[in-house]
Enzyme design. Structure first.
Site, PDB file in Angstrom:
ATOM      1  N   ASP A  33       0.784  -1.210   0.090  1.00 41.25           N
ATOM      2  CA  ASP A  33       0.155  -0.090   0.009  1.00 41.25           C
ATOM      3  C   ASP A  33       0.884   1.311   0.058  1.00 41.25           C
ATOM      4  O   ASP A  33       1.921   1.399   0.713  1.00 41.25           O
ATOM      5  CB  ASP A  33      -0.699   0.043   1.264  1.00 41.25           C
ATOM      6  CG  ASP A  33      -1.980   1.112   0.905  1.00 41.25           C
ATOM      7  OD1 ASP A  33      -3.263   0.650   1.057  1.00 41.25           O
ATOM      8  OD2 ASP A  33      -1.730   2.094   1.205  1.00 41.25           O
ATOM      9  N   ASN A  91     -12.954  -2.909   2.431  1.00 41.37           N
ATOM     10  CA  ASN A  91     -13.969  -1.810   2.631  1.00 41.37           C
ATOM     11  C   ASN A  91     -14.787  -1.803   1.163  1.00 41.37           C
ATOM     12  O   ASN A  91     -14.164  -2.363   0.317  1.00 41.37           O
ATOM     13  CB  ASN A  91     -13.171  -0.645   2.510  1.00 41.37           C
ATOM     14  CG  ASN A  91     -12.222  -0.388   3.755  1.00 41.37           C
ATOM     15  OD1 ASN A  91     -12.740  -0.901   4.911  1.00 41.37           O
ATOM     16  ND2 ASN A  91     -11.274   0.079   3.657  1.00 41.37           N
ATOM     17  N   GLU A  99     -12.387   3.460  -1.397  1.00 39.84           N
ATOM     18  CA  GLU A  99     -11.777   4.472  -2.513  1.00 39.84           C
ATOM     19  C   GLU A  99     -11.438   4.167  -3.525  1.00 39.84           C
ATOM     20  O   GLU A  99     -11.801   5.085  -4.609  1.00 39.84           O
ATOM     21  CB  GLU A  99     -10.545   4.900  -1.899  1.00 39.84           C
ATOM     22  CG  GLU A  99     -10.549   5.890  -0.414  1.00 39.84           C
ATOM     23  CD  GLU A  99      -9.297   6.362   0.253  1.00 39.84           C
ATOM     24  OE1 GLU A  99      -8.290   5.972  -0.268  1.00 39.84           O
ATOM     25  OE2 GLU A  99      -9.365   6.755   1.501  1.00 39.84           O
ATOM     26  N   VAL A 100     -10.969   2.847  -3.852  1.00 44.98           N
ATOM     27  CA  VAL A 100     -10.604   2.446  -5.234  1.00 44.98           C
ATOM     28  C   VAL A 100     -11.776   1.435  -5.736  1.00 44.98           C
ATOM     29  O   VAL A 100     -11.979   0.188  -4.800  1.00 44.98           O
ATOM     30  CB  VAL A 100      -9.380   1.855  -5.073  1.00 44.98           C
ATOM     31  CG1 VAL A 100      -9.131   1.317  -6.462  1.00 44.98           C
ATOM     32  CG2 VAL A 100      -8.429   2.724  -4.599  1.00 44.98           C
ATOM     33  N   HIS A 104     -10.314  -5.320  -3.238  1.00 47.65           N
ATOM     34  CA  HIS A 104      -9.041  -5.744  -2.763  1.00 47.65           C
ATOM     35  C   HIS A 104      -9.081  -5.706  -1.378  1.00 47.65           C
ATOM     36  O   HIS A 104      -9.956  -5.422  -0.704  1.00 47.65           O
ATOM     37  CB  HIS A 104      -7.994  -4.406  -2.994  1.00 47.65           C
ATOM     38  CG  HIS A 104      -8.678  -3.100  -2.326  1.00 47.65           C
ATOM     39  ND1 HIS A 104      -9.741  -2.446  -3.326  1.00 47.65           N
ATOM     40  CD2 HIS A 104      -8.606  -2.151  -1.282  1.00 47.65           C
ATOM     41  CE1 HIS A 104     -10.147  -1.374  -2.443  1.00 47.65           C
ATOM     42  NE2 HIS A 104      -9.473  -1.195  -1.434  1.00 47.65           N
ATOM     43  N   HIS A 106      -6.786  -5.737   2.407  1.00 47.21           N
ATOM     44  CA  HIS A 106      -5.861  -5.297   2.823  1.00 47.21           C
ATOM     45  C   HIS A 106      -5.057  -6.262   3.869  1.00 47.21           C
ATOM     46  O   HIS A 106      -6.196  -6.878   4.589  1.00 47.21           O
ATOM     47  CB  HIS A 106      -6.229  -4.198   3.854  1.00 47.21           C
ATOM     48  CG  HIS A 106      -6.951  -2.690   3.075  1.00 47.21           C
ATOM     49  ND1 HIS A 106      -6.100  -1.636   2.797  1.00 47.21           N
ATOM     50  CD2 HIS A 106      -8.007  -2.409   2.578  1.00 47.21           C
ATOM     51  CE1 HIS A 106      -6.854  -0.737   2.307  1.00 47.21           C
ATOM     52  NE2 HIS A 106      -8.007  -1.434   1.987  1.00 47.21           N
TER      53      HIS A 106
HETATM   54  P1  AMP Z   1      -9.891   1.419   0.293  1.00 50.29           P
HETATM   55  O1  AMP Z   1     -10.047   2.641   0.879  1.00 50.29           O
HETATM   56  O2  AMP Z   1     -10.163   0.229   0.915  1.00 50.29           O
HETATM   57  O3  AMP Z   1     -10.333   1.484  -1.104  1.00 50.29           O
HETATM   58  O4  AMP Z   1      -8.358   1.301  -0.051  1.00 50.29           O
HETATM   59  C1  AMP Z   1      -7.455   1.788  -1.152  1.00 50.29           C
HETATM   60  C2  AMP Z   1      -6.125   1.682  -0.657  1.00 50.29           C
HETATM   61  O5  AMP Z   1      -5.350   1.850  -1.795  1.00 50.29           O
HETATM   62  C3  AMP Z   1      -5.687   2.819   0.291  1.00 50.29           C
HETATM   63  O6  AMP Z   1      -5.134   2.198   1.516  1.00 50.29           O
HETATM   64  C4  AMP Z   1      -4.580   3.675  -0.445  1.00 50.29           C
HETATM   65  O7  AMP Z   1      -3.455   3.870   0.208  1.00 50.29           O
HETATM   66  C5  AMP Z   1      -4.345   2.574  -1.556  1.00 50.29           C
HETATM   67  N1  AMP Z   1      -3.580   3.162  -2.830  1.00 50.29           N
HETATM   68  C6  AMP Z   1      -4.126   3.940  -3.661  1.00 50.29           C
HETATM   69  N2  AMP Z   1      -3.248   4.255  -4.877  1.00 50.29           N
HETATM   70  C7  AMP Z   1      -2.215   3.289  -4.619  1.00 50.29           C
HETATM   71  C8  AMP Z   1      -1.015   3.028  -5.291  1.00 50.29           C
HETATM   72  N3  AMP Z   1      -0.877   3.669  -6.384  1.00 50.29           N
HETATM   73  N4  AMP Z   1      -0.337   1.989  -5.103  1.00 50.29           N
HETATM   74  C9  AMP Z   1      -0.508   1.416  -3.782  1.00 50.29           C
HETATM   75  N5  AMP Z   1      -1.617   1.665  -3.096  1.00 50.29           N
HETATM   76  C10 AMP Z   1      -2.379   2.652  -3.339  1.00 50.29           C
END
Ligand code: AMP
Length: 120
Positions: A33, A91, A99-100, A104, A106
């Site tokens: 991450d 999440n 967020e993404v 995924h 963690h």
């Molecule tokens: P979520 O809030 O569960 O969607 O987690 C998204 C995660 O992606 C967060 O912990 C970010 O720090 C991580 N993240 C976003 N962009 C990148 C990236 N380019 N490389 C690695 N992790 C990322």
């Protein structure tokens, strides 16, 4: 909701954005991450285009689902995380704080992680 081909993890999978890979096979990629919340913070993603754990469980093949869980076990074993323990989080959606929009998991480890959620 349709899958957004331009989300960050889709771009990582197309090698448009670099990543620090910790594991890869035909169906799965795992990488560090970028904003770690613990000494060990790894993201495990399927290579297929799935938005969420719900989408993945409903639409992924048995082979993809098996590969995903097997990859988590391999990473945990390789990094010897079971000895002290670790936490996995997925999440989902607005209230989940996702967020993404690419499914995924963690993996967090390397220190006592406290309670699962803040008080209150
Ligand atoms: P979520 O809030 O569960 O969607 O987690 C998204 C995660 O992606 C967060 O912990 C970010 O720090 C991580 N993240 C976003 N962009 C990148 C990236 N380019 N490389 C690695 N992790 C990322």
């Amino acid at each position: 909701m349709t899958y957004d081909d331009n989300n960050i993890f889709a771009r990582i999978l197309r090698s448009e954005i670099p990543n620090e890979t910790v594991y890869e096979d035909e169906h799965v990629l795992a990488f560090k991450d970028i904003n770690p919340q613990a000494p060990v913070h790894i993201l495990v993603i399927p290579k297929g285009a799935y938005i969420s754990i719900e989408d993945f469980g409903e639409n992924a093949s048995a082979e993809e689902i098996k590969a995903f869980h097997a990859a988590v076990s391999k990473i945990v074993r390789e990094k010897n995380l079971s000895a002290q323990g670790f936490r996995t989080i997925t999440n989902t959606g607005l209230h989940g704080g996702q967020e993404v929009p690419h499914f995924h998991l963690h993996i967090l480890a390397g220190k006592p992680l406290g309670r699962m959620l803040p008080e209150g």
